[in-house]
Design an enzyme around this catalytic site. Structure first.
Site, PDB file in Angstrom:
ATOM      1  CG  MET A   1      10.201  38.641  51.144  1.00 53.38           C
ATOM      2  SD  MET A   1      11.803  38.126  50.459  1.00 53.38           S
ATOM      3  CE  MET A   1      11.390  37.874  48.733  1.00 53.38           C
TER       4      MET A   1
ATOM      5  CE  LYS B   1     -33.389  43.290  44.894  1.00 48.34           C
ATOM      6  NZ  LYS B   1     -33.682  42.585  46.153  1.00 48.34           N
TER       7      LYS B   1
END
Lengths: 595, 173
Positions: free
Chosen positions: A493, A172
């Protein structure tokens, strides 16, 4: 890095503003992101910026998938902006997906200020450590003076060579402090010169390859995602090569669209759920030309019996892909489009002529395999077959410039098999990583890049629910994405593999407590449709296409339909299961341990 | 089908930018893909150009070794990868510091052996020595084996570092 800037005249601007300036220099139009404490300075700079658009997603994973959709449908770099800690860790799945499928993405993550790094500060995570293995490259910016050079190099690395995700971790304080910025045009070159992957092929390798191609009697061209990533020129070159040789051509899941699906030389997709003719042609060929594919295990099946009689040529921009899974006779490192260009001109130099008698016989054989009609299915009663649903969707959209994304599972394979892609960059799917939840956010990214095109997410109900929070994003930006859910109330699946391998013990694969998708659409202010019977299907699809805004179409399909044809795990290309009649005992003991 | 039989040992010399995380990238590549590291040494070699050299000894089939070379080459901060074992003639050396604790005849014998191995004495007390021995890894190992039969031993080894013979120089840029 900092010394690279020293030669140039610079001005000092706050890090966050410098960052946006660098993005503008890279022609970035849109960022997919989510704010948080560590990136507030960037959000503040964005507030004052009117050139870069920001799409606010609802989860950071979705931001990366959206950027992937944007990148793959445009060929540009997708940009992600997330905060430190959880913002970064949530992005990890997306980054890994982009790495596996070679998608150019730059991900900007916030970080706690440099003096707090390593102190277990609030929302601190070792982002550069965590993402080292799931990015092509990453950076932790520790000096303001490095910022511009790092951003320039990051974009260069993401899009050059084999594309991939690049992450920049931004403390920051670096975002708030002034940093030097230079608008000198040479800075780009200066910042990017340490990464220069090989683009142009070795001339000798090209000559060797053509010598093999000239002998071919039963050739096959096997193309992959490298052609798409190389750009439009590569697809044009592929088509040129195919027309010049008359050779049969198959494409991987990632390569669909590199050759028009309607081209008569196209055998369909190959691999685990590829066509019978593509896989048998791979097995029986005498010369294989792999263009930008990587012999993935979904494609090769059993390695020891992979195309046993062929001489193999492998074109790949990533040298480490060559001889990784399959030993080849000629490896050519270079960009698919450039290599194809070189190959075609060398073929002309060596006065290449396809062996027409042998080729005719080879096509006869292939047509015999084709006549098995491995993708045939029977739509007999009113229960909608998933194959029929995709086929109708294709028929009713094929006159439009349609972009399709998918999630992962049976619906993905049916989409690959039954939807025809006639252009590159129209098909966005999670191939390498197989990320459920990819399709919906990817569709957002595609729609943002192509606001006036038809974008469809072909989905399953299971995958859809993995990122369905993005309905809110779709609603906020009124992105007219069409969500086409093949709903069989199963993790299809998984259910299919449990049927084939685990004696039909359907452990945890039933989709219980599904929402009413029509009502769900309604709560987000979009249109919900449902098709229960085969006779409803065309009406529902047409209504979906006519609707201006986003749509969820709940297509209730046959619940226990399996995805065929299939190379069972651990088997070779010539051991395909074509349908339910030959699935009994098809998977060997050793095949069961494979995924 | 790839060869899975012939396991070879290779020394790779990798010239990299001296920047944070570069060693982690190299090591992560090996661990993430299940390759072996037999030894690893790393140090800055050019302060001005900010480059380091990593010498890594690894084992695998020729395909695996080639794969490792290719994977290393594609890392962004990696400038050059040289397979010393496969390439032009080269020299390899390793250094070990060996502490031995013993008395009497054993102590005299260890001193005699150290002399024949041209080991130097770096430290000594009434019942211990610290030897410095340099040479090919086999020689260093042989010395350590002998010392172990003569007393309590503690060892610190650098791992192999290697360089090509002749007048060829690696230049970055």
């Amino acid at each position: 890095m900092a010394e690279k800037l020293q030669k140039y005249k610079t001005k000092q601007i706050p890090g966050a503003e410098l960052l946006l300036k660098c993005l503008e220099d890279q022609d970035v139009e849109v960022i997919f992101g989510y704010p948080g404490g560590a990136v507030l300075p960037i959000y503040d700079a964005l507030f004052k910026n009117n050139r870069i658009k920001h799409i606010l997603v609802r989860h950071e994973q979705a931001a990366v998938h959206a950027a992937e959709g944007y990148a793959r449908s445009t060929g540009k770099v997708g940009v992600v902006l997330v905060t430190s800690g959880p913002g970064a860790t949530n992005a990890v799945t997306g980054l890994t997906d982009a790495l596996m499928d070679s998608v150019p993405v730059v991900c900007l993550t916030g970080q706690v200020p440099t003096h707090l790094v390593g102190t277990d500060a609030f929302q601190e995570a070792d982002t550069s450590g965590i993402t080292r293995q799931c990015t092509k490259h990453n950076y932790l910016v520790t000096k303001s003076a490095d910022l511009q050079v790092i951003v320039l190099e990051a974009f260069h690395v993401a899009k050059t060579g084999r594309p991939g995700p690049v992450l920049i971790d931004l403390p920051k304080d670096i975002l708030m402090l002034d940093a030097p910025y230079s608008n000198s045009p040479e800075i780009q070159e200066e910042a990017t010169k340490r990464y220069y992957p090989r683009i142009n092929p070795d001339a000798k390798a090209i000559k060797d390859a053509v010598r093999i191609l000239k002998k071919a009697k039963k050739p096959i061209i096997y193309g992959g995602g490298g052609i798409i990533n190389s750009g439009l020129k590569a697809s044009e070159n592929l088509e040129k090569l195919v027309n010049m040789t008359g050779w049969p051509t198959t494409l991987t899941l990632m390569g669909l669209g590199a050759l028009p699906a309607e081209d008569k030389h196209f055998l369909g997709m190959l691999g685990m759920h590829g066509t019978y003719e593509a896989n048998l042609a791979m097995y029986n060929c005498d010369v294989m030309l792999n263009v930008g594919a990587r012999f993935d295990d979904r494609v090769t099946g059993k390695l020891s019996e992979f195309s046993p009689q062929s001489e193999k040529i492998h074109i790949d921009i990533d040298g480490s892909s060559i001889n990784k899974n399959i030993q080849v006779d000629v490896g050519i490192v270079g960009d698919a489009g450039v290599v194809l260009d070189a190959l075609i001109s060398e073929m002309k130099t060596q006065s290449f002529e396809p062996n027409s008698t042998a080729l005719e016989k080879w096509w006869q054989k292939i047509n015999e395999w084709r006549s098995r009609e491995c993708l045939r299915y029977k739509q007999i009663n009113q229960v909608i077959k998933p194959q029929f649903a995709i086929e109708r969707l294709y028929e009713l959209t094929k006159n439009k410039d349609t972009f399709v994304t998918t999630e992962v599972g049976q619906h993905q394979m049916w989409a690959a098999q039954y939807f025809g892609f006639n252009k590159p960059n129209r098909w966005m799917t999670s191939g390498g990583l197989g990320t459920m939840g990819y399709g919906l956010p990817a569709a957002m990214g595609v729609q943002v890049a192509h606001p006036n095109s038809l974008v469809i997410d072909i989905s399953g109900e299971g995958s859809f629910m993995m990122n369905m929070q993005e309905l809110s994003t779709i609603s906020q930006y009124n992105l007219p994405v069409k969500i086409f859910i093949l709903n069989n109330e199963w993790l299809g699946m998984v259910r299919q593999w449990q049927e084939l391998i685990h004696g039909g013990r359907y452990s945890q694969s039933y989709s219980a407590s599904l929402p009413d998708f029509v009502k769900l659409a309604d709560t987000f202010g979009m249109t919900g449709l449902v098709a229960e019977y085969a006779s409803d299907l065309d009406d529902v699809i047409n209504k979906m296409l006519e609707t201006d805004g986003p749509v969820i179409a709940d297509i209730r399909i046959e619940k226990e339909e399996n995805c065929f044809p299939m190379i069972p795990s651990g088997a070779a290309h010539n051991e395909m299961i074509l349908g339910p009649d030959d699935q009994e005992g098809a998977i060997s003991e050793s095949g069961k341990i494979l995924v | 089908m790839l060869d899975t039989q012939n396991i070879e040992s290779h020394t790779l010399s990798v010239l990299v930018d001296d920047e944070p995380g570069v060693l982690a990238r190299v090591v992560g590549l090996f661990s993430g893909r299940g390759y072996n590291i037999e030894s690893l040494t790393v140090s800055v070699v050019d302060k001005k150009k900010k480059t380091s050299r990593i010498s890594v000894v690894t084992t695998g089939t020729p395909q695996v070794i080639n794969q490792i070379e290719q994977l290393l080459s594609r890392l962004i901060p990696v400038h050059k990868v040289e397979d010393l074992t496969n390439g032009s003639p080269h020299v390899e050396r390793e250094l070990a510091l060996v502490k031995i604790v013993n008395k009497g005849d054993s102590r005299i014998e260890s001193l005699r052996i150290a002399d024949s191995f041209r080991a130097r004495i770096l430290d000594s007390s009434l019942n211990s020595f610290v030897f410095e021995v340099t040479g090919a890894s086999e020689k260093v190992s042989a010395f350590i084996d002998l010392m172990e039969s003569l007393g309590k031993v503690e060892v610190a080894r650098t791992g192999i570092c290697g360089i090509t013979r002749g007048n060829k120089i690696d230049l970055v840029d």
